[in-house]
Design a protein around this motif. Structure first.
Motif, PDB file in Angstrom:
ATOM      1  N   PRO A 112      -5.913  -7.205  -1.738  1.00  0.00           N
ATOM      2  CA  PRO A 112      -5.307  -6.162  -2.581  1.00  0.00           C
ATOM      3  C   PRO A 112      -5.064  -6.630  -4.018  1.00  0.00           C
ATOM      4  CG  PRO A 112      -4.312  -6.139  -0.421  1.00  0.00           C
ATOM      5  CD  PRO A 112      -5.219  -7.345  -0.454  1.00  0.00           C
ATOM      6  N   GLU A 113      -4.766  -7.897  -4.195  1.00  0.00           N
ATOM      7  CA  GLU A 113      -4.520  -8.414  -5.547  1.00  0.00           C
ATOM      8  C   GLU A 113      -5.787  -8.508  -6.395  1.00  0.00           C
ATOM      9  OE1 GLU A 113      -3.520  -9.773  -2.651  1.00  0.00           O
ATOM     10  OE2 GLU A 113      -3.639 -11.985  -2.718  1.00  0.00           O
ATOM     11  N   ASP A 114      -6.945  -8.246  -5.796  1.00  0.00           N
ATOM     12  CA  ASP A 114      -8.187  -8.174  -6.574  1.00  0.00           C
ATOM     13  C   ASP A 114      -8.367  -6.793  -7.215  1.00  0.00           C
ATOM     14  OD1 ASP A 114      -9.740 -10.061  -3.963  1.00  0.00           O
ATOM     15  OD2 ASP A 114      -9.118 -10.806  -5.932  1.00  0.00           O
ATOM     16  N   THR A 115      -7.493  -5.866  -6.892  1.00  0.00           N
ATOM     17  CA  THR A 115      -7.577  -4.526  -7.462  1.00  0.00           C
ATOM     18  C   THR A 115      -7.429  -4.577  -8.977  1.00  0.00           C
ATOM     19  OG1 THR A 115      -6.736  -3.453  -5.474  1.00  0.00           O
ATOM     20  CG2 THR A 115      -6.475  -2.255  -7.555  1.00  0.00           C
ATOM     21  N   ALA A 116      -8.411  -4.026  -9.667  1.00  0.00           N
ATOM     22  CA  ALA A 116      -8.427  -4.066 -11.129  1.00  0.00           C
ATOM     23  C   ALA A 116      -9.642  -3.293 -11.634  1.00  0.00           C
ATOM     24  CB  ALA A 116      -8.494  -5.512 -11.639  1.00  0.00           C
ATOM     25  N   VAL A 117      -9.676  -3.109 -12.945  1.00  0.00           N
ATOM     26  CA  VAL A 117     -10.904  -2.666 -13.591  1.00  0.00           C
ATOM     27  C   VAL A 117     -11.685  -3.922 -13.973  1.00  0.00           C
ATOM     28  CG1 VAL A 117     -11.927  -1.421 -15.521  1.00  0.00           C
ATOM     29  CG2 VAL A 117      -9.818  -0.566 -14.473  1.00  0.00           C
ATOM     30  N   TYR A 118     -12.928  -3.965 -13.550  1.00  0.00           N
ATOM     31  CA  TYR A 118     -13.771  -5.119 -13.797  1.00  0.00           C
ATOM     32  C   TYR A 118     -14.728  -4.812 -14.953  1.00  0.00           C
ATOM     33  CZ  TYR A 118     -12.079  -7.498  -9.658  1.00  0.00           C
ATOM     34  OH  TYR A 118     -11.274  -8.146  -8.743  1.00  0.00           O
TER      35      TYR A 118
ATOM     36  N   GLY B 207     -16.436  -0.881 -17.893  1.00  0.00           N
ATOM     37  CA  GLY B 207     -15.468  -1.147 -16.831  1.00  0.00           C
ATOM     38  C   GLY B 207     -15.765  -0.346 -15.581  1.00  0.00           C
ATOM     39  N   THR B 208     -15.529  -0.964 -14.447  1.00  0.00           N
ATOM     40  CA  THR B 208     -15.683  -0.290 -13.161  1.00  0.00           C
ATOM     41  C   THR B 208     -14.481  -0.616 -12.289  1.00  0.00           C
ATOM     42  OG1 THR B 208     -17.191   0.081 -11.288  1.00  0.00           O
ATOM     43  CG2 THR B 208     -17.051  -2.167 -12.124  1.00  0.00           C
ATOM     44  N   GLN B 209     -13.939   0.402 -11.660  1.00  0.00           N
ATOM     45  CA  GLN B 209     -12.715   0.236 -10.877  1.00  0.00           C
ATOM     46  C   GLN B 209     -13.019  -0.357  -9.509  1.00  0.00           C
ATOM     47  OE1 GLN B 209      -9.333   1.046 -11.702  1.00  0.00           O
ATOM     48  NE2 GLN B 209      -8.938  -0.080  -9.800  1.00  0.00           N
ATOM     49  N   VAL B 210     -12.275  -1.372  -9.163  1.00  0.00           N
ATOM     50  CA  VAL B 210     -12.312  -1.940  -7.810  1.00  0.00           C
ATOM     51  C   VAL B 210     -10.912  -1.798  -7.230  1.00  0.00           C
ATOM     52  CG1 VAL B 210     -12.554  -4.053  -6.456  1.00  0.00           C
ATOM     53  CG2 VAL B 210     -14.184  -3.543  -8.281  1.00  0.00           C
ATOM     54  N   THR B 211     -10.823  -1.133  -6.095  1.00  0.00           N
ATOM     55  CA  THR B 211      -9.540  -0.936  -5.431  1.00  0.00           C
ATOM     56  C   THR B 211      -9.634  -1.470  -4.018  1.00  0.00           C
ATOM     57  OG1 THR B 211      -9.104   1.052  -6.744  1.00  0.00           O
ATOM     58  CG2 THR B 211      -7.786   0.737  -4.747  1.00  0.00           C
ATOM     59  N   VAL B 212      -8.723  -2.366  -3.676  1.00  0.00           N
ATOM     60  CA  VAL B 212      -8.701  -2.975  -2.347  1.00  0.00           C
ATOM     61  C   VAL B 212      -7.424  -2.528  -1.646  1.00  0.00           C
ATOM     62  CG1 VAL B 212      -8.842  -5.104  -1.023  1.00  0.00           C
ATOM     63  CG2 VAL B 212      -9.950  -4.954  -3.274  1.00  0.00           C
ATOM     64  N   SER B 213      -7.581  -1.835  -0.544  1.00  0.00           N
ATOM     65  CA  SER B 213      -6.427  -1.334   0.191  1.00  0.00           C
ATOM     66  C   SER B 213      -6.023  -2.327   1.279  1.00  0.00           C
ATOM     67  CB  SER B 213      -6.750   0.013   0.823  1.00  0.00           C
ATOM     68  OG  SER B 213      -7.802  -0.118   1.760  1.00  0.00           O
ATOM     69  N   SER B 214      -4.735  -2.353   1.545  1.00  0.00           N
ATOM     70  CA  SER B 214      -4.231  -3.304   2.549  1.00  0.00           C
ATOM     71  C   SER B 214      -4.250  -2.709   3.935  1.00  0.00           C
ATOM     72  CB  SER B 214      -2.808  -3.725   2.181  1.00  0.00           C
ATOM     73  OG  SER B 214      -1.979  -2.599   2.075  1.00  0.00           O
TER      74      SER B 214
END
Length: 122
Positions: free
Chosen positions: A87-93, A115-122
């Motif tokens: 989840p802490e990898d969630t960011a705009v890359y 930029g591309t959004q990466v969202t990691v759900s727990s």
């Protein structure tokens, strides 16, 4: 002028994988470095992984062993394979290329992707 086009972001569960791509186009004389950065909400943009023209790579400690940067010089493309996402990898890359152009081959300029959004759900 140089343009960067990113792709590959999205929503993934923790432990999953994503692969980001960034292709550069335009009047490119040489690519001196390329890499990936990210910016989470409320935080500063930070380095994720970079590679020089000579092939030297640098990774943030937080992604070592999980993320792999690769490149295809013939296609002016850099990739970021992200495994074991957290989840802490969630960011705009954002991808970044440092290039010399045909108009000014003795100087180098930095170009950023949108930029591309990466969202990691727990």
């Amino acid at each position: 002028q140089v343009q960067l086009m990113e792709s590959g972001g999205g929503l993934v569960q923790a432990g999953g994988s994503l692969r980001l791509s960034c292709v550069a186009s335009g009047s490119i004389f040489s690519i001196n470095a390329m890499g990936w950065y990210r910016q989470a909400p409320g935080k500063q943009r930070e380095l994720v992984a970079t590679v020089t023209s000579g092939g030297s790579t640098n990774y943030a400690d937080s992604v070592k062993g999980r993320f792999t940067l690769s490149r295809d010089n013939a296609k002016n493309t850099v990739y970021l394979q992200m495994n074991s996402l957290k989840p802490e990898d969630t960011a705009v890359y954002y991808c970044k290329f440092v290039v010399a152009t045909y108009r000014n081959p003795l100087s180098e300029y930095a170009y950023w992707g949108q930029g591309t959004q990466v969202t990691v759900s727990s």
